[in-house]
Design an enzyme around this catalytic site. Structure first.
Site, short mmCIF file in Angstrom:
data_model
loop_
_atom_site.label_atom_id
_atom_site.label_comp_id
_atom_site.label_asym_id
_atom_site.label_seq_id
_atom_site.Cartn_x
_atom_site.Cartn_y
_atom_site.Cartn_z
N ASP A 354 0.72 -1.15 -0.14
CA ASP A 354 0.15 0.02 0.05
C ASP A 354 0.91 1.35 0.16
OD1 ASP A 354 1.28 0.27 2.76
OD2 ASP A 354 -0.82 0.27 3.54
N ASP A 356 1.41 4.70 2.42
CA ASP A 356 1.10 5.35 3.69
C ASP A 356 1.52 6.83 3.54
OD1 ASP A 356 0.51 2.71 5.09
OD2 ASP A 356 2.26 2.51 4.17
N ASP A 445 -3.21 4.64 2.69
CA ASP A 445 -3.89 4.97 3.92
C ASP A 445 -3.37 6.52 4.33
OD1 ASP A 445 -4.45 2.34 4.46
OD2 ASP A 445 -2.51 2.01 5.88
N1 DCT Z 1 2.72 -0.01 11.79
C1 DCT Z 1 2.87 -0.39 13.06
N2 DCT Z 1 1.87 -1.14 13.77
C2 DCT Z 1 1.00 -1.53 13.16
C3 DCT Z 1 0.76 -1.34 11.88
C4 DCT Z 1 1.62 -0.34 11.11
O1 DCT Z 1 3.80 0.15 13.81
N3 DCT Z 1 0.19 -2.37 14.19
C5 DCT Z 1 3.52 0.90 11.17
C6 DCT Z 1 4.85 0.34 10.40
C7 DCT Z 1 4.77 0.38 9.19
C8 DCT Z 1 4.01 1.39 8.93
O2 DCT Z 1 2.92 1.52 10.19
C9 DCT Z 1 3.07 0.97 7.76
O3 DCT Z 1 2.27 -0.12 7.74
P1 DCT Z 1 2.29 -1.05 6.58
O4 DCT Z 1 1.90 -0.40 5.44
O5 DCT Z 1 1.69 -2.35 7.14
O6 DCT Z 1 3.54 -1.52 6.40
P2 DCT Z 1 5.03 -1.32 5.33
O7 DCT Z 1 6.31 -1.33 6.07
O8 DCT Z 1 4.73 0.08 4.73
O9 DCT Z 1 4.81 -2.54 4.34
P3 DCT Z 1 4.41 -2.40 2.96
O10 DCT Z 1 5.49 -1.99 2.09
O11 DCT Z 1 4.11 -3.89 2.56
O12 DCT Z 1 3.02 -1.64 2.84
MG MG Z 2 2.81 0.44 3.66
#
Ligand code: DCT
Ligand code: MG
Length: 521
Positions: A354, A356, A445
């Site tokens: 995704d 963010d 997000d």
């Molecule tokens: N995060 C966190 N605790 C959670 C969910 C998310 O600390 N319960 C933080 C860590 C990464 C950030 O938010 C974004 O989450 P993701 O999009 O799920 O992770 P990502 O590292 O961006 O992985 P991806 O590249 O797959 O999107």
């Molecule tokens: Mg992400």
């Protein structure tokens, strides 16, 4: 002359979440592939041969595979074209004697080298200079030390490595993928079986190996590395000896694992739903989709509708195109807003599941902030760009103590959505890629935080998840402080510690600053 070196099967697993909460639904990667990749030769000037004598078949096979992975040209047979002969536990004299009895013609320039040279090359990822300690000398009298002529290097793992990811620098250059892929699969399987302790243990083991600047080549290299329990060590040993772990193979072939992997790849489907479908006897998505008795949430309906787009990862170019859309729209409502890409893309990843964004504005009132996401949603809906959204209202309270839960959700206002990204907005998308559907569904997000909390929110949303978990664990256990995405509280002094930047938060915690691209724990 470029040759492709064959290699053993490799597989990729995605990291799993320990928290079963519904906040983020991540489409998972599909079943790990079991294809045999070929490796390009990067170093054409050297032709290696690894001697089996006194090394053993499996260790030789492991080293050959590893060297080929790293771009070295490794021959199966010794011939005149070989430039470097690598041996273990053999002196130069032993090798000359062996060559003599084999009656193999070799180059007069052939270098006889101890395995420590190859190990140094593996660590460096390229050929390193051959020094005296690497060269196998021909000793006339070899009655005493069988290792004569070779020296062992000191394992870098003997240097201190912290158990906390926030005290390690972890870039995307993972030297131990062969082991971390295995651990990630095992962790995920434990997550599917709701065994949180074992899941976390394997996630930690995987995380620590990702931070190592060298490849583990023998069990000696694991000395001094924290977070490696007996189970993890035995998996490492299996992989060193056999090139693979039978336990991991069994998981990959396990029906429950395969089904959970498949079901949770649908946006909106978590462990509970997967369990239900599995118990009902479902094994494929098409059977689930066409079943008339099942009720799907709106999130799951969107997950099925845009399945293909959502399982194909978001590229950096696509993330940048989304970023432009977000900036354009947000700044029509809050012209002074700061909009930062967080998550994996901020850590330098080239793909993500995704995109963010953290949004904050110095001049806005609480009411402006509160209205922002609804205004953005209305705009995109009017433009028919919104395929799905879930707006979560803020429950943030200024004086509330930070949450002690390591995986706690934050209280900022946020929106999980699926955006219609037109190909023409993405740099580098060619015309022929635009045939058929002119857009791709992308998970986005958006998080809005009060301006004075931006450093905490940025740190929290940059990840990785393991890095965040360990930051909070470190704050609690080593500093008697509580950290979350909103604030840092000092329990001894009973005060909130303010911060304008991430650097200040690290400083409050007494930690060296770790850049975002070193947080890929
Ligand atoms: N995060 C966190 N605790 C959670 C969910 C998310 O600390 N319960 C933080 C860590 C990464 C950030 O938010 C974004 O989450 P993701 O999009 O799920 O992770 P990502 O590292 O961006 O992985 P991806 O590249 O797959 O999107
Ligand atoms: Mg992400």
């Amino acid at each position: 002359m470029a040759q492709l070196a064959p290699a053993a099967a490799s597989s990729h697993g995605s990291l799993c979440k320990a928290h079963p909460g519904p906040r983020k639904k991540r489409p998972r990667e599909m079943e790990p592939s079991m294809v045999s990749p070929s490796y390009d030769i990067k170093f054409q000037d050297l032709i290696l041969f690894i001697l089996e004598k006194k090394m053993g078949t499996t260790r030789r096979a492991f080293l050959m595979e590893l060297a080929r992975r790293k771009g070295f040209w490794v021959e199966n047979e010794l011939s005149e074209s070989v430039t470097h002969l690598v041996a273990e536990n053999n002196s130069g004299s032993d090798i000359l004697e062996w060559l003599h009895f084999q009656n193999i013609k070799v180059s007069s320039q052939l270098e006889l080298l101890d395995v420590s040279w190859l190990i140094d090359c593996m660590r460096a990822g390229k050929p390193v200079e051959m020094t005296e300690k690497h060269r196998l000398t021909v000793i006339r009298d070899h009655s005493d030390d069988p290792n004569a002529g070779s020296q062992k290097t000191i394992s870098p793992a003997e240097n201190y490595i912290s158990q906390y990811a926030c005290q390690r620098r972890t870039t995307l250059n993972n030297c131990n993928r062969i082991f971390t892929d295995a651990f990630d699969i095992l962790a995920e399987n434990f997550e599917f079986r709701e065994n949180e302790t074992s899941c976390l243990a394997f996630m930690r083991a995987s995380s620590v190996l990702k931070s190592l600047p060298f490849t583990i080549l023998s069990m000696k290299d694991t000395k001094g590395i924290p977070c490696l329990g007996d189970k993890a060590k035995s998996i490492i040993e299996d992989i060193i000896e056999d090139g693979e772990s039978s336990e991991v193979k069994a998981v990959l072939n396990d029906e429950r694992y395969q089904c959970f992997k498949l079901f949770t790849s649908v946006f909106g489907v978590g462990l509970k739903t997967s369990e239900k479908w599995f118990q009902m006897g479902f094994r494929t998505l098409s059977k689930i989709k066409s079943d008339k008795t099942l009720n799907f949430t709106n999130m799951q309906k969107a997950g099925f509708r845009y399945y293909e787009d959502l399982v194909s990862c978001v590229t950096r170019e696509e993330a940048e195109a989304v970023s432009l859309m977000v900036k354009e729209t947000v700044q029509t409502f809050l012209p002074d807003a700061f909009i930062t890409i967080t998550g994996g893309f901020r850590r330098g990843k080239k793909i993500g599941h995704d995109v963010d964004f953290l949004i904050t504005s110095p001049g806005s009132t609480e009411q402006d902030e509160q209205q922002l996401l609804q205004n953005v949603i209305n705009t995109w809906e009017r433009k028919k760009l919104l395929l799905y959204y879930d707006l979560v209202e803020s429950t943030f309270e200024k004086l509330k103590l930070p949450s002690r839960k390591v995986d706690a959700l934050d209280h900022f206002q946020k929106c999980f959505l699926i955006l219609k990204l037109h190909h023409q907005r993405v740099a580098g998308t060619k015309a022929n890629q635009q045939e058929g559907k002119a857009w791709k569904a992308v998970r986005v997000d958006l998080i809005v935080c009060p301006y004075e909390r931006r450093a905490f929110a940025l740190l929290g949303w940059t990840g990785s998840r393991q890095f965040e978990r360990d930051l909070r664990r470190y704050a609690t256990h080593e500093r008697k402080m509580i950290l979350d995405n909103h604030a840092l509280y000092d329990k001894t002094k009973r005060i909130f510690l303010k911060a304008e930047t991430e650097e200040e938060i690290f400083a409050h915690l007494g930690l060296d600053y770790i850049d975002p691209w070193e947080r890929n724990a």
